[in-house]
Structure formats: structure tokens, C-alpha cells
Scaffold this active site. Structure first.
Site, PDB file in Angstrom:
ATOM      1  N   THR A   1       0.597 -79.060 -66.170  1.00 35.04           N
ATOM      2  CA  THR A   1       1.535 -78.070 -65.639  1.00 35.04           C
ATOM      3  C   THR A   1       2.921 -78.303 -66.258  1.00 35.04           C
ATOM      4  O   THR A   1       3.223 -79.403 -66.728  1.00 35.04           O
ATOM      5  CB  THR A   1       1.598 -78.132 -64.106  1.00 35.04           C
ATOM      6  OG1 THR A   1       1.876 -79.472 -63.699  1.00 35.04           O
ATOM      7  CG2 THR A   1       0.263 -77.703 -63.502  1.00 35.04           C
TER       8      THR A   1
ATOM      9  N   THR B   1       6.467 -78.630 -65.611  1.00 32.44           N
ATOM     10  CA  THR B   1       7.431 -79.697 -65.325  1.00 32.44           C
ATOM     11  C   THR B   1       6.790 -81.070 -65.456  1.00 32.44           C
ATOM     12  O   THR B   1       7.408 -82.012 -65.961  1.00 32.44           O
ATOM     13  CB  THR B   1       8.027 -79.525 -63.924  1.00 32.44           C
ATOM     14  OG1 THR B   1       8.661 -78.253 -63.835  1.00 32.44           O
ATOM     15  CG2 THR B   1       9.041 -80.612 -63.611  1.00 32.44           C
ATOM     16  N   CYS B   2       5.560 -81.180 -65.020  1.00 36.63           N
ATOM     17  CA  CYS B   2       4.844 -82.456 -65.084  1.00 36.63           C
ATOM     18  C   CYS B   2       4.679 -82.920 -66.525  1.00 36.63           C
ATOM     19  O   CYS B   2       4.795 -84.116 -66.828  1.00 36.63           O
ATOM     20  CB  CYS B   2       3.472 -82.322 -64.422  1.00 36.63           C
ATOM     21  SG  CYS B   2       3.543 -81.705 -62.723  1.00 36.63           S
ATOM     22  N   SER B   3       4.403 -81.966 -67.427  1.00 39.41           N
ATOM     23  CA  SER B   3       4.137 -82.297 -68.821  1.00 39.41           C
ATOM     24  C   SER B   3       5.399 -82.432 -69.663  1.00 39.41           C
ATOM     25  O   SER B   3       5.444 -83.216 -70.610  1.00 39.41           O
ATOM     26  CB  SER B   3       3.235 -81.223 -69.449  1.00 39.41           C
ATOM     27  OG  SER B   3       1.977 -81.184 -68.817  1.00 39.41           O
TER      28      SER B   3
END
Length: 249
Positions: free
Chosen positions: A52, A54-56
């Protein structure tokens, strides 16, 4: 997006007792939370999902970047958790080249539910996922939690790596980003790498011909010779300039 009704803080409490199925190569194994946390200091950050945005782009990469700094401060392991299966988490780890991070596939959401961080994201097709948070765990006991505020959407304000680092070492100077352009069989490049290592710098090496071209180097630095060293966004130059810079630090 569904909002959590409450976000309890578990500081001072034992982490949930959960066992996760793990896949390594062609083999299945199991990891328990007792094994992960017992007798160790662990930084764990949990996020809505692998791959996803922001996570990545931010959450995982920054923890990976600062993992060695955490370990110098006594942290034994830096872990990333998501309510995803082990295949997804392993693929994401490989895609991110986050070799400093241990991924925990809480696929059934048992640990996340035990932390009271399981939230409903069915409106975007995610089902049950983890609210974004981070925590420092000492020998299975939660010492500190940073929980994102209970507001709509996917806030990312306090569970980041820099906030955790500041908690562990207030006033610490965050390591500067270092990039090094090199090419194979270049003695001056080897000298620059040795100088950086001896000075305690970690660096990203960009190898011309495999990761970038000479035209890319000239466009970025204005120079067409290697090595070219950048520290904290500032061009330092070649190996001789780097040596002079380090002597003056």
C-alpha cells in the site's frame, strides 16, 4: 473508511501469545510471539497492508534505513507486522529490499486483535486490518506505544521511525543520507567506500551501467567522473574531496 471505536494503549502489558505460520522457500515453519520477544528488545511497527502507498513509500523504508541505528541503541530486532499472509509479506520484503526488517504475517489478525488494533476497512475491500501503530517491547512487555490518532482515513503522524528513534535517544542526530555513484573496477571508488565505512557511514551505492548511466550522473551532479559522493543532499565530490571532508567533520 471505517474508523476504530477505541484505540487502547497497552504500555506495561504483556504482548499477546500468538503463533504465526511462516513460509521460507518451499518450507513451512512457525514463529511464536514468545520466541520473538522473550529476552529481547524489539521495535515493532504495524500497518494496514503490504504494497500500500504510505507503507511502501515511507513507513517500511525509513525503519529499514534506521535499523542499524536502532541496533546501536540496544534494539535486537526491528519487525514489521500487517494482517497479510506470509506469501504477501515475503514478496513485499523482497520488493522493498528491506533486508534489515523482520516481517510478521499476522494473516488471521490474532495478534492485532489481542492488541485491540484490529479495525474494519471493508469499505475499501480490505476486510479486517491493523490500525497503524508502533511499539517498543522489552522481554515481552510493551514499554512504549505510538498509536496514530483516531481520525478518519489512514493517519501517519507518530508511528514513524524517527519518532521511535527520538524516544530511544532524545536529541540524537539522525544519520545523514549518503549516496555514492561508482563503477566496477574503479580504485578511487573502492577508496571512497573504505573511507565511508571507516567513518561509520552507511551508504547507498549506485553502480553505473547497472542502476544508472553516465548521463544520469552528469544530470544529477554536473560531473562525469566517479566516484561522486553525496551526504545529506550535498555533493561532496570524489574520493580526495571525501577524504578532506571527513577530516574536517
Amino acid at each position: 473508511m471505517a474508523q476504530p471505536t477505541s484505540l487502547p494503549n497497552h504500555e506495561g502489558k504483556q504482548v499477546p501469545d500468538v503463533t504465526w505460520p511462516m513460509r521460507s522457500g518451499d518450507d513451512w515453519s512457525k514463529m511464536s510471539s514468545k520466541t520473538l520477544f522473550a529476552g529481547k528488545k524489539v521495535v515493532l511497527f504495524s500497518l494496514p497492508g503490504a504494497f500500500t502507498p504510505t507503507c511502501s513509500s515511507t513507513h517500511l523504508p525509513r525503519y529499514n534505513q534506521l535499523a542499524s541505528t536502532f541496533k546501536k541503541l540496544g534494539v535486537d530486532e526491528v519487525c514489521c507486522m500487517a494482517v497479510n499472509d506470509t506469501f504477501v509479506m515475503n514478496a513485499w520484503l523482497a520488493d522493498q529490499e528491506a533486508e534489515n526488517i523482520t516481517v510478521i504475517p499476522d494473516g488471521n489478525g490474532e495478534f492485532t486483535a489481542g492488541m485491540e488494533m484490529l479495525v474494519d476497512k471493508s469499505d475499501i475491500g480490505f476486510g479486517k486490518r491493523s490500525w497503524r501503530y508502533s511499539m517498543l517491547v522489552n522481554d515481552g512487555i510493551v514499554e512504549k506505544m505510538f498509536i496514530e490518532p483516531n481520525v478518519p482515513g489512514d493517519p501517519f503522524e507518530v508511528s514513524d521511525a524517527d519518532t521511535m528513534l527520538t524516544y530511544l535517544a532524545p536529541g540524537i542526530k539522525v544519520p545523514e543520507d549518503v549516496s555514492l555513484f561508482t563503477k566496477p573496477n574503479c580504485p578511487f571508488c573502492e577508496k571512497a567506500k573504505t573511507l565511508l565505512k571507516d567513518a561509520g557511514y552507511e551508504y547507498e551505492e549506485i553502480i553505473l551501467g547497472t542502476q544508472a548511466t553516465l548521463a544520469s550522473l552528469k544530470a544529477v551532479s554536473g560531473y562525469d567522473t566517479v566516484p561522486q559522493v553525496f551526504i545529506g543532499g550535498k555533493r561532496i565530490g570524489g574520493s580526495d574531496e571525501l577524504e578532506a571532508y571527513l577530516q574536517g567533520v
